[in-house]
Design a protein around this motif. Sequence first.
Motif, short mmCIF file in Angstrom:
data_model
loop_
_atom_site.label_atom_id
_atom_site.label_comp_id
_atom_site.label_asym_id
_atom_site.label_seq_id
_atom_site.Cartn_x
_atom_site.Cartn_y
_atom_site.Cartn_z
N LEU A 276 27.25 -32.90 -10.62
CA LEU A 276 27.68 -31.68 -11.32
C LEU A 276 28.02 -30.53 -10.37
CD1 LEU A 276 25.26 -31.53 -14.39
CD2 LEU A 276 27.50 -32.63 -14.18
N GLY A 277 27.64 -30.64 -9.11
CA GLY A 277 27.95 -29.58 -8.16
C GLY A 277 27.00 -28.40 -8.25
N LEU A 278 25.70 -28.67 -8.38
CA LEU A 278 24.70 -27.61 -8.44
C LEU A 278 23.33 -28.19 -8.15
CD1 LEU A 278 23.95 -26.56 -12.16
CD2 LEU A 278 24.59 -28.83 -11.41
N VAL A 279 22.37 -27.30 -7.91
CA VAL A 279 20.96 -27.66 -7.79
C VAL A 279 20.22 -26.86 -8.86
CG1 VAL A 279 18.92 -27.61 -6.31
CG2 VAL A 279 21.17 -28.10 -5.32
N ILE A 280 19.30 -27.53 -9.58
CA ILE A 280 18.55 -26.87 -10.65
C ILE A 280 17.09 -26.81 -10.23
CG2 ILE A 280 17.97 -26.88 -13.09
CD1 ILE A 280 20.43 -28.67 -13.54
N ASP A 281 16.51 -25.61 -10.21
CA ASP A 281 15.13 -25.48 -9.73
C ASP A 281 14.13 -25.88 -10.81
OD1 ASP A 281 14.67 -23.31 -11.46
OD2 ASP A 281 14.73 -21.80 -9.88
N LYS A 282 12.85 -25.79 -10.47
CA LYS A 282 11.81 -26.28 -11.38
C LYS A 282 11.75 -25.49 -12.69
CE LYS A 282 8.24 -23.54 -9.02
NZ LYS A 282 6.99 -23.62 -8.23
N GLY B 181 14.52 -24.57 -14.26
CA GLY B 181 15.78 -24.80 -14.96
C GLY B 181 16.89 -23.85 -14.56
N VAL B 182 16.71 -23.11 -13.47
CA VAL B 182 17.70 -22.12 -13.04
C VAL B 182 18.64 -22.77 -12.02
CG1 VAL B 182 18.07 -19.90 -11.92
CG2 VAL B 182 16.14 -20.21 -13.48
N ALA B 183 19.95 -22.61 -12.24
CA ALA B 183 20.96 -23.21 -11.39
C ALA B 183 21.17 -22.39 -10.12
CB ALA B 183 22.27 -23.36 -12.15
N GLY B 184 21.47 -23.08 -9.03
CA GLY B 184 21.80 -22.45 -7.76
C GLY B 184 22.63 -23.38 -6.91
N SER B 185 23.00 -22.90 -5.72
CA SER B 185 23.82 -23.69 -4.78
C SER B 185 25.05 -24.27 -5.48
CB SER B 185 22.98 -24.81 -4.14
OG SER B 185 21.90 -24.28 -3.42
N ILE B 186 25.74 -23.45 -6.23
CA ILE B 186 26.90 -23.90 -6.99
C ILE B 186 28.02 -24.29 -6.03
CG2 ILE B 186 28.54 -23.34 -8.80
CD1 ILE B 186 25.59 -23.30 -9.72
#
Length: 649
Positions: free
Chosen positions: A546-552, A554-559
């Motif tokens: 999906l092109g992202l990282v989701i933290d513990k 549920g917040v998206a980052g590193s888009i």
Amino acid sequence: MKNAPFVALAALAAPIAFLPAALPAAWAQDANSRPQPVVQPHVVPLPADKPYPGTMQLRVDATDVARGVFRVRQTIPVTRGGKLTLLYPEWLPGKHAPRGAISGIAGFRPSANGKPLAWTRQPTDVYAFDIDVPAGTKSIDLSFEFLSPIRSTEGRVVVTPAMMNLQWEQVSFYPAGYFTRNIPVQLDVTLPQGWTGAAALDGLKVAGNRYSYAPTNYEVLVDSPMFAGAHFRKWDLGQNVTLNVVADEAQYLDASPDHIARHAALVSEAVALFGVRHFDRYEFLLALTEEMGGIGLEHHRSSENSRKPDYFTKWSDHGANRGLLPHELVHSWNGKYRRPAKLWTPDYRTPMQDNLLWVYEGQTSFWDLVLGARSGLQSKELVLGEWASNAANYSIQPGRAWRSVEDTTLDPIIAARKPRPFPSATRTEDYYNEGSLVWLEADMLIRNATGNRKSLDDFARSFFGGREGDWGQVGYEFDDVVAALNAVHPHDWASFLRARMQTAGRPAPTAGIEAAGYRLVWRDTPNLSDRESMAESKNANLTHSLGLVIDKSGVAGSILWDGPAFRADIVNGTKILAVDGMSYTRERIEAAIRAAADGKTPVRLLVERDGRYRQVEIDYHGGLRWPHLEKVGSGPDLFDRLLAPRRPL
């Protein structure tokens, strides 16, 4: 200016009606006020390589753990009256940028013979303090407090109820006009009762909770920080190297003999690689903590390191985290002894030039993986997984099109490691990991050209070796690196390095992987490095799907710039609330990605950003993807040869 009432504005505007309807542009511009710059004199004495007349005394009271306040008294010899300029360290070795913690200084009070002295901070250099010294004064006294951060939002926390990290550049000033190596200083530090401290400083005398050291010079002092704590243990690793550990709780100091043997093997492998030691003693300072701020910082005879508290007690879970100590140890040779010529500075005010960090940090990042495997701290599978992850990230990084690896060496100054909205577009400090992959390619080029008779090991021994016990500094330039490589194996190394380090728009750095007999492939399960990193962070790294990282949470980052999430207008800070109508979990989003591989079903999410909710359908059908390295053919496995131990077994 506050908004003025309408009537007043109208009155002010009235005279404008009498001006001509139009003015020639050039005439109107020439009629404007046009100041000239005020010439700023150079008012800070430049550093000179001459002896300082006397020894500074530095007294640090570090007992105020509750408030994180260090109370400092300095005595600074002087030879004459007039203006004395004191400097607070700004450009700090190992940080590659002006990171001096000047904002933490409070209560700056100079005096002489018990009388306060007038002082002024220079407005064009806020790290410089001018003090009016009366004629006949032999020394001045300086007292101040350093107010360390209490919360991570204020900076790196260095004091907790169980431990502290004392960095002497934060709690001292030095006189301008001298090389820091020529300024003698004698340190006393008072620790909390019952605490134990460790630092690579000589001549220690302990009286109760007061630690007194023999005089040294200011450069060595700043390069020799202290870790101290209520729960402390140390181990002898051989080769005059000690592992000093502080922990949040005593239970986390329970290292097994095998754990310590692997750290000792790391030291032996480093000495076997470089051939000599550039220290008379070396102190690993390791904090096992969730309370003190994280750190990994090199010094010549020590290093500051922090890991999770269960580094020893859950050993099998933390292979990916065991690369830090190898990295910082290698820096004793690469970065501290051999150092880019423009990174060495005579004081902590002179700006550093970072252009060759792809040697300093990039080759160190190569060796930390190699020594991690050779010592048994890390497995071959983990090392290959890290190289796979790095190569894969560069294969999709759009910022490579416009920015070279060498330009990223300036990122510590440009960005100071602050979060960015789209780091794949701007690039960050890629000289570490891409540098590692380029040095892997150099190693494999030498091995293949010489029938494995030579390798980058030969370069390391000749370039970073030298004289046993020499813990001075030897500078180098680009041409020195090229010459040393050519002495190992003749090749057009200048073009090789300029193309890979100084040129934008390069293909992904996979040539070293391929020369080792492997290729980069994609699988629907993570490699060991990614798996351990996700377990450690409790996140979902979906960069290659999906092109992202989701933290513990549920917040998206590193888009990923122009990736599937980006095209769905998901940005950093967007919270994933639900997947296909069910509350978010990592398992559910991975199941949705697998289901979307049918080519028809989108990944359906409910997301929230800044109090606004929306349904999102991500048009992605490539399935789960994580990078791996896969052996090709039946030829020799050059990774086995690279990662084989060198120490006597």
